[in-house]
Structures are given as structure tokens and as C-alpha cells.
Design an enzyme around this catalytic site. Structure first.
Site, PDB file in Angstrom:
ATOM      1  N   SER A  53       0.797  -1.235   0.000  1.00 56.76           N
ATOM      2  CA  SER A  53       0.000   0.000   0.000  1.00 56.76           C
ATOM      3  C   SER A  53       0.822   1.275   0.000  1.00 56.76           C
ATOM      4  O   SER A  53       0.262   2.368  -0.170  1.00 56.76           O
ATOM      5  CB  SER A  53      -0.956   0.002   1.204  1.00 56.76           C
ATOM      6  OG  SER A  53      -2.017  -0.888   0.969  1.00 56.76           O
ATOM      7  N   GLY A  55       3.569 -11.511   2.380  1.00 54.47           N
ATOM      8  CA  GLY A  55       4.943 -11.962   2.550  1.00 54.47           C
ATOM      9  C   GLY A  55       6.003 -10.897   2.407  1.00 54.47           C
ATOM     10  O   GLY A  55       7.193 -11.166   2.607  1.00 54.47           O
ATOM     11  N   HIS A  81       3.891   6.274   4.934  1.00 56.33           N
ATOM     12  CA  HIS A  81       2.963   5.287   4.386  1.00 56.33           C
ATOM     13  C   HIS A  81       3.593   3.923   4.564  1.00 56.33           C
ATOM     14  O   HIS A  81       4.812   3.767   4.466  1.00 56.33           O
ATOM     15  CB  HIS A  81       2.611   5.521   2.925  1.00 56.33           C
ATOM     16  CG  HIS A  81       1.180   5.156   2.625  1.00 56.33           C
ATOM     17  ND1 HIS A  81       0.696   3.862   2.766  1.00 56.33           N
ATOM     18  CD2 HIS A  81       0.126   5.908   2.220  1.00 56.33           C
ATOM     19  CE1 HIS A  81      -0.587   3.837   2.458  1.00 56.33           C
ATOM     20  NE2 HIS A  81      -0.969   5.074   2.130  1.00 56.33           N
ATOM     21  N   ASP A  82       2.741   2.948   4.870  1.00 53.98           N
ATOM     22  CA  ASP A  82       3.173   1.568   5.021  1.00 53.98           C
ATOM     23  C   ASP A  82       2.582   0.734   3.905  1.00 53.98           C
ATOM     24  O   ASP A  82       1.650   1.157   3.220  1.00 53.98           O
ATOM     25  CB  ASP A  82       2.703   0.989   6.364  1.00 53.98           C
ATOM     26  CG  ASP A  82       3.359   1.676   7.548  1.00 53.98           C
ATOM     27  OD1 ASP A  82       4.318   2.436   7.341  1.00 53.98           O
ATOM     28  OD2 ASP A  82       2.904   1.448   8.671  1.00 53.98           O
ATOM     29  N   GLY A  83       3.100  -0.452   3.739  1.00 54.88           N
ATOM     30  CA  GLY A  83       2.544  -1.361   2.759  1.00 54.88           C
ATOM     31  C   GLY A  83       2.925  -2.790   3.069  1.00 54.88           C
ATOM     32  O   GLY A  83       4.020  -3.048   3.563  1.00 54.88           O
ATOM     33  N   TYR A 120       5.576  12.370   8.056  1.00 56.12           N
ATOM     34  CA  TYR A 120       4.710  11.843   7.001  1.00 56.12           C
ATOM     35  C   TYR A 120       5.133  10.416   6.687  1.00 56.12           C
ATOM     36  O   TYR A 120       6.321  10.094   6.704  1.00 56.12           O
ATOM     37  CB  TYR A 120       4.774  12.727   5.757  1.00 56.12           C
ATOM     38  CG  TYR A 120       4.381  14.149   6.042  1.00 56.12           C
ATOM     39  CD1 TYR A 120       3.059  14.469   6.342  1.00 56.12           C
ATOM     40  CD2 TYR A 120       5.326  15.163   6.059  1.00 56.12           C
ATOM     41  CE1 TYR A 120       2.693  15.770   6.631  1.00 56.12           C
ATOM     42  CE2 TYR A 120       4.976  16.468   6.351  1.00 56.12           C
ATOM     43  CZ  TYR A 120       3.658  16.766   6.641  1.00 56.12           C
ATOM     44  OH  TYR A 120       3.305  18.054   6.946  1.00 56.12           O
TER      45      TYR A 120
END
Length: 475
Positions: free
Chosen positions: A58, A305, A299-301, A297
């Protein structure tokens, strides 16, 4: 920064968490440092290098938002115009939402649409098909009412707007608008373009004894593209971060976005019901964290796996990236980044708050079932203490060797927020928000950025029960 000391400590953390391989990127004062560890695939033992590409999950949304904001810069899209301005046939089950949903609400996850788009296939028309197949999609929550993360649909709608304006498939748009102008050679949005010789393999861990095993799901469906299918290297994710640090300019000097648009992306924010796990606000393609008064700021994703983490600290002219092909998520990234932050003297990541076990809560306000297709949470009470039971997908549970239902303690932080301690050594502590009380009972459960409404049967039942003199716990 004493690099040898940092490298050794990070290596020890990755080993402790059974992470097969990782790439770490540090951008500080304009200088890039890359660290690599471990192997790309447990079957081959081939080492991770600085050229290894990982699935970003993401974190892709930050890339997509950046490209979409170019259309805003060009005057082709206005954030607060209805989606129907650009996609005249767009509709969902709710007529008001159909007419009023805006691009801003898609970017910040306040559109409230259920991800009920079926199987749109793997063709170039996937996002057009997704739009056609949500005509009957219900609202998880009223438009603009609460933040609730959309894994795929929201950003797929944005991608379709981009396709209609640019007249090209979204994957081509990303190359033309971002990857080529920024000088990126290892970043792609379509798995067919990935150099398999450079690609890391995802791994899952079912037990400490068994260790990491290759994932049975090599990639996410194409429907996740704009929200989850970018692959990249640590250095090239840092290139994305530098665009935000430098007001829209890439390291190669290319103007990717105006400083005004970057400002809009970082300052247009909505509150997140669970502020502890990721951050208290969501901007346009970015999470906004508060690290002891310092704005960060992020974002992770995650794919099945692989994990990606990006943190941008404008006040310290610093960005950090961690890409892994297995292992824990939250605990791992925090320990790795804390090593770097401490060495740089910029502070560390604030821990989760301690529970307030003396807080007296009325369990009947929380007890109930909160669910969406594929995910069911049941909150129950036992001797005045709250418990949360998660029903797992049977195939997932079988592969991972887990029971179909797992029950956790809910430890109160406040009247609306709870900690959920892990029940096994491979899990992270999670935080949960149970909130929006109507007729004396909570209407939503928010965890891992996703919102789950009280089931319709529970909501009706709770409303009828509240009409009496006392409120009983619904079952």
C-alpha cells in the site's frame, strides 16, 4: 552516524525477527545511505543487494496520489468536484454517495464504499471493470463520516479518472508521469515489467521453529494495482520521499509536482479513529504521525509476505525506508528505525500508550459484532473485561496452522481506545478504536486503519433494547 554500529544492530534485529532479507534506505541532508541484509529467497540463498526490488504494497498509494496530483496541478481535475464530473457513469448503491463522492475523499479514505467489486480480471481494462462492478456496492459508513481505509477500490477509481483524462492504461501513466521523469529504473507498477532476477520473494512464518517459508501467493491481483502493486528498491523509494522533502523536485532535478500541490497533499487531513498504530491524521496519499510533537509523514505497505515502511521527517531533513521479504511488521520496523534515529540524535518513535486498567467501562456499550465481508470481529465481556474474537479466513487459518477464531484481551486506554496484546510470539501489539456511540452503543470498530460497522442485526437489536429502562449486552 557510526555506520558499522548501526549495521550490526540492525542485522541482530532482523535475525531476532526471522526476517530473510531486507533493504534499508536513509536520506539525510541530501545524502543517501543504503544497507542490505540477508537473502532474497530461502530456497536459493541469493543475497539481497541494493538492486533488489521488493513489493511495496500500500505504499503504492503515495506514488498514485503523487501522479494524480499532477492532474490537479494541470487543472484537469479538481479535488472537490464529484467523481461523476470525470466518470459520468459512476455510481454505487447509495444515490447521494454516487453523486457527491470526490477525489479528495478517495485520497483520504473517507468515501465509505464497501470493496464489493467482484473479480474484474487481469486485463488492461481492470479499473474500468471495477467501476462498472460497484454499482450495487453499499456504504460501510456514510460519505465523509469516518476514516476507513480502502485497500484497492478507492485508488482504483482515481486510476480510472487518470485513464480517462490521459487516454492510457494506468501502468503506462505511472511510467510516463513518474518513473521515467524521476530516472527510476527499478520501479514498476505491473508485475509483468519486473525483472525477476532482481525480485525478492515474499515469506511467511508459521512458527519460530519452522522459520520463514515462501509465500503461496506471489503477487496481489491487478485490481490492487494503484493501491498496492508498485515494486521498487530502497533507493528509489527514497527518491519518492525526496520529492516530498524538496517541495516537488526529484533528486535528478525534475519538477514532479508544484510546491503548492505538495503542501495540499500534506496539509489536507482527516482524523483517524485509531490514532496510535499509524498516526492521528490521514492526508492525501500520506499518513501524518506525531512523534512527540514532531510531524512525520508516512505510508506503510504489505503484501502476502513482503512489507514496506517509509517515514519522512521534514524538520530533520530525513527520510527512512525499510523493505523486507518476511518477518514481523510493526515491532520490526520500529526497532530498526529507532536504531537509526538514536544514532542520528533525532529522537525515537513514541511507544504505544500504556493501558489504564483502573478505567471503569460499561461493557454493554461495546459488546456486539462488527463486520465486513471477509472480516468479523466479536466483542464480548467476561467478568467486566472486554474481549475481541477475530474470525479468520479458513484457508488462511489452515495454511498458517491457526484456529478459525482467535480471542484477544482488550485493555482500555480510554473510553474509545484499546490495546490488543498478541496471543503468540509472531504477532505485534495492536490498537483498536470502538467509537461513535448511538443509542448507548458503539457503531464502529477501527483497527489496522480499517473500519468495521456494527452488524445491521446488532444495530437494530441494540436500538430496540435501548428503548427500555436498562441496556443489556447484545449476544
Amino acid at each position: 552516524m557510526t555506520l558499522d554500529r548501526v549495521e550490526d544492530r540492525i542485522a541482530a534485529i532482523l535475525t531476532e525477527h526471522s526476517t530473510p532479507g531486507a533493504a534499508v534506505g536513509i536520506l539525510h541532508g541530501g545524502e543517501v545511505t543504503e544497507l542490505v541484509y540477508g537473502i532474497k529467497d530461502v530456497r536459493t540463498g541469493e543475497p539481497v543487494t541494493t538492486d533488489t526490488v521488493f513489493q511495496c504494497g500500500s505504499l503504492t498509494k503515495s506514488w498514485t496520489a503523487l501522479a494524480f496530483m499532477q492532474l490537479v496541478d494541470e487543472g484537469m481535475v479538481h479535488l472537490d468536484e464529484p467523481v461523476r464530473t470525470y466518470l459520468p457513469g459512476f455510481r454505487v448503491a447509495d444515490p447521494e454517495a454516487s453523486a457527491r463522492i470526490t477525489s479528495r475523499q478517495l485520497l483520504n479514505h473517507t468515501n465509505g464504499i464497501e470493496e464489493a467489486y467482484g473479480d474484474p480480471g487481469e486485463g488492461d481494462d481492470v479499473y474500468e471493470r471495477m467501476i462498472a462492478q460497484v454499482a450495487d456496492a453499499p456504504q460501510v459508513s456514510p460519505l465523509g463520516h469516518t476514516h476507513g481505509y480502502s485497500a484497492a477500490l478507492g485508488y482504483a477509481i482515481l486510476a480510472r479518472i487518470m485513464e480517462r483524462i490521459d487516454g492510457k492504461p494506468w501502468d503506462v501513466i505511472m511510467k510516463d508521469r513518474l518513473f521515467r521523469p524521476m530516472g527510476l529504473t527499478g520501479t514498476n507498477s505491473w508485475r509483468g515489467d519486473v525483472d525477476v532476477a532482481r525480485a525478492a520473494t515474499g515469506h511467511l512464518i508459521r512458527s519460530v521453529e519452522e522459520g520463514p517459508i515462501p509465500t503461496p501467493v506471489e503477487y496481489l491481483p491487478r485490481s490492487y494495482g494503484p493501491g498496492g502493486n508498485v515494486t521498487s528498491t530502497a533507493r528509489e523509494v527514497l527518491t519518492l520521499a525526496q520529492v516530498f522533502l524538496d517541495g516537488g523536485v526529484a533528486p535528478n532535478g525534475a519538477r514532479v509536482l508544484s510546491a503548492t500541490a505538495i503542501h495540499e497533499m500534506t496539509t489536507s487531513r482527516v482524523p483517524v479513529p485509531d490514532p496510535y498504530m499509524f498516526g492521528p491524521q490521514w492526508a492525501l496519499g500520506l499518513v501524518v504521525c506525531d512523534w512527540s510533537g514532531k510531524t512525520v509523514y508516512a505510508h506503510d505497505g504489505s503484501t502476502i509476505g513482503q512489507n514496506a515502511r517509509m517515514r519522512i521527517l521534514p524538520g530533520d531533513d530525513l527520510a527512512l525506508v525499510l523493505l523486507t521479504n518476511g518477518g514481523q511488521r510493526e515491532t520490526l520496523y520500529k526497532e530498526v528505525f529507532d536504531v537509526i534515529l538514536a544514532e542520528l540524535g533525532t529522537g525515537t518513535i513514541p511507544p504505544l500508550p500504556n493501558p489504564n486498567l483502573s478505567l471503569a467501562l460499561d461493557p454493554s456499550r461495546y459488546v456486539g459484532v462488527y463486520e465486513r465481508p471477509g472480516t468479523t470481529f466479536e466483542v464480548t465481556a467476561n467478568c467486566g473485561k472486554l474481549l475481541l474474537t477475530l474470525s479468520l479466513d479458513p484457508m488462511h487459518a489452515d495454511f498458517m496452522g491457526l484456529p478459525d477464531r482467535v480471542t484477544y484481551d482488550l485493555l482500555p486506554i480510554s473510553e474509545t481506545h484499546f490495546l490488543m496484546p498478541p496471543v503468540g510470539p509472531l504477532e505485534d501489539v495492536q490498537s483498536v478504536a470502538i467509537y461513535d456511540f448511538q443509542h448507548g452503543v458503539a457503531q464502529y470498530l477501527h483497527t489496522n486503519s480499517r473500519v468495521h460497522p456494527r452488524s445491521s442485526a446488532e444495530a437494530v437489536r441494540s436500538g430496540h433494547e435501548h428503548q427500555g429502562a436498562s441496556l443489556r449486552s447484545p449476544r
